[in-house]
Each structure stands twice: as C-alpha cells, then as structure tokens.
Write a protein that holds these residues in place. Structure first.
Motif: not given
Length: 289
Positions: A127-139, A166-174
C-alpha cells in the motif's frame, strides 16, 4: 624441386591457410550509442579481442535494444555485449545465446528505507509508494520487483510504484516522498557516500538479492558453433588482456574487479522470473521501448 623449395612452398600454404582461417565479425554494445562512443569506451576491448582471436571485429552501432535484436535477426551483427534483461528478450526474438559472462563484483539489488520509517520487512511496504530506477533495467527495476515478490509482495498490485533516476529516488526517500527505493545496491551506496547531509545510518536495507546473472557477450544463432567456441576459448585463454581492455575507460568502471566466465542460457531463468513478476510474462519485447 629441392628440399628448401618444398619447405618454402609448404610455409606459404600454411600461411595462406592461417590467413584464410581468420574471420571478420560485427560487434555491438547495447547501451552505447554512436560510433564515437564505441571507439572511445570499447575500442581497447576490441583491440584486445582481435589480438586474442586473430579475427577482425568491426563495431556496429545500435541506437536501441530493439535495433540490436533486429541486427542479430538480420545477420548484420554477430556478437553483442549486453545485460541480463536485454539478453532474455533478444534470446526469445533471435535465439542468440550467451558466450562469455562478464562477472561484475557486488552486482545485486536491494530494497532501501529510512531507518526511522518503522518499515522493517518488505511486507510492510504493501500500500506504500516505492521508487524504482530505469524501466527495463535488470538491477534497478526487474530485480527489486522480483525481490519484493520473493517476500510475498506483488510488485504490480500491492504497492504504488514509480520510476525515476537514482539521484532523484535517493532525494525522494530522504525527504519521505517515497517509503522505499528498489535499485542496484552499489549505485545506492555510491549516491549515499556522496551525500554528507545525513549519516550512513539514516538508511537501512530491508532486503537484498543474491548476486545477479552476469552481463555477457552473446553470439548470433547464425554464427557457426565451431567459430563461436573458438572466440570463447580465445577470450578465456587471454582474459587478463580482455579485462584490461574492457576496464580501460572510466565509463566501464562497474566492471573493475570482474572475471570472465563461460555461461549457459539456464543462468538467466531467474531473470525470466523477474519479467513475469513485473507483469511481462512473455518477455518478448523490451520494457520501456
């Protein structure tokens, strides 16, 4: 005809036979666009490859993963350097097979949350928001989604997912804008190390995958098996020089500390499972293209 003439003649025949045995191959790299970048970032690898095999390799630029697949299907490229997610689709579309694994150290993904979030297990992310990186990226996408599924969380229906750099995701988590990020663990640690605004202990990993299947050099199905195996063996017999060629440019720093290994298609069944759990069970098209 005297003995010296016979020996000389046999030498010419042997030399011409060796020359005739040398092959000319086309080589592509899926995540590098343009001939200039290919020459700069992968030129030393190509040179080492030619020295090791005695064959000639010519770069074949591709501007997308789809273009690489079409080139293999059309037999206009013979060998392709690619990642696990790309390989699974290319194999389905063209029957290309893995030849050499590029064994990257510490190649795994993780689910990361803030230490003060009260989230202690993947199930807490429902039920929570999770950020992932590039669409289609393996890792940065497929692996963390699979990791959630391994812990009983449906990455398609149980969470609110978003994709960002990834930089934006990091800031969003922070900042608390997302509850978690799923990404390449090494990439996260690199970003975290540069961020001095919060201590390392500000974050915690609540799940991490095992090491992921290797990036690879794959070979087109049209290349004769004997020729493909000869290239494989030459690479393994000269792996130090080949590795030095791959890691010569800083754009390939992710391969520093790598090894080269022989691999088979079955090593990528886990990646096929990733596609299925991310909602792409046919893995016959590239996610995001």
């Amino acid at each position: 005809m005297d003995f010296k003439s016979i020996v000389f003649g046999l030498g010419l025949v042997a030399a011409s036979t060796i020359a005739a045995a040398a092959d000319n191959w086309k080589l592509a790299v899926t995540d590098v666009e343009g001939m200039e970048r290919l020459q700069l970032e992968w030129g030393p690898f190509k040179d080492a490859l030619e020295t090791a095999t005695g064959d000639t390799f010519e770069f074949f630029p591709v501007n997308s993963r789809t273009a690489a697949a079409e080139a293999l299907r059309g037999k206009t490229v013979d060998f392709v350097v690619s990642g696990p997610a790309e390989y699974v689709v290319i194999n389905k579309l063209t029957e290309a097979t893995p030849l050499i694994g590029l064994g990257r150290p510490d190649y795994f993904c993780a689910i990361i949350v803030r230490a003060d979030s009260g989230i202690n297990a993947p199930a807490d992310l429902k039920g929570k928001k999770v950020a992932f990186g590039d669409i289609g990226s393996t890792s940065n996408m497929l692996c963390p989604m699979q990791l959630l599924a391994d812990y009983g969380v449906d990455p398609v229906n149980d969470i609110e997912k978003t994709h960002t750099a990834r930089n934006i995701a990091h800031e969003a988590l922070k900042n608390g804008d997302v509850a978690a990020i799923g990404m390449n663990a090494g990439s996260f640690m690199g970003v975290r190390a540069k961020d001095t605004s919060v201590p390392y202990g500000y974050y915690k990993m609540i799940a991490r995958s095992g090491d992921l299947p290797n990036d690879m050099i794959m070979v087109g199905s049209h290349v004769p098996e004997e020729a493909a195996l000869a290239v494989r063996d030459a690479i393994l017999d000269n792996k130090d020089a080949i590795i030095a060629g791959i890691t010569a440019h800083e754009e390939n720093d992710k391969y520093v500390g790598m090894d080269l290994v022989a691999i088979e298609d079955s090593a990528y069944d886990y990646v096929r499972s990733m596609y299925s759990n991310a909602g792409y069970p046919q893995f016959d098209s590239f996610v995001g293209e």
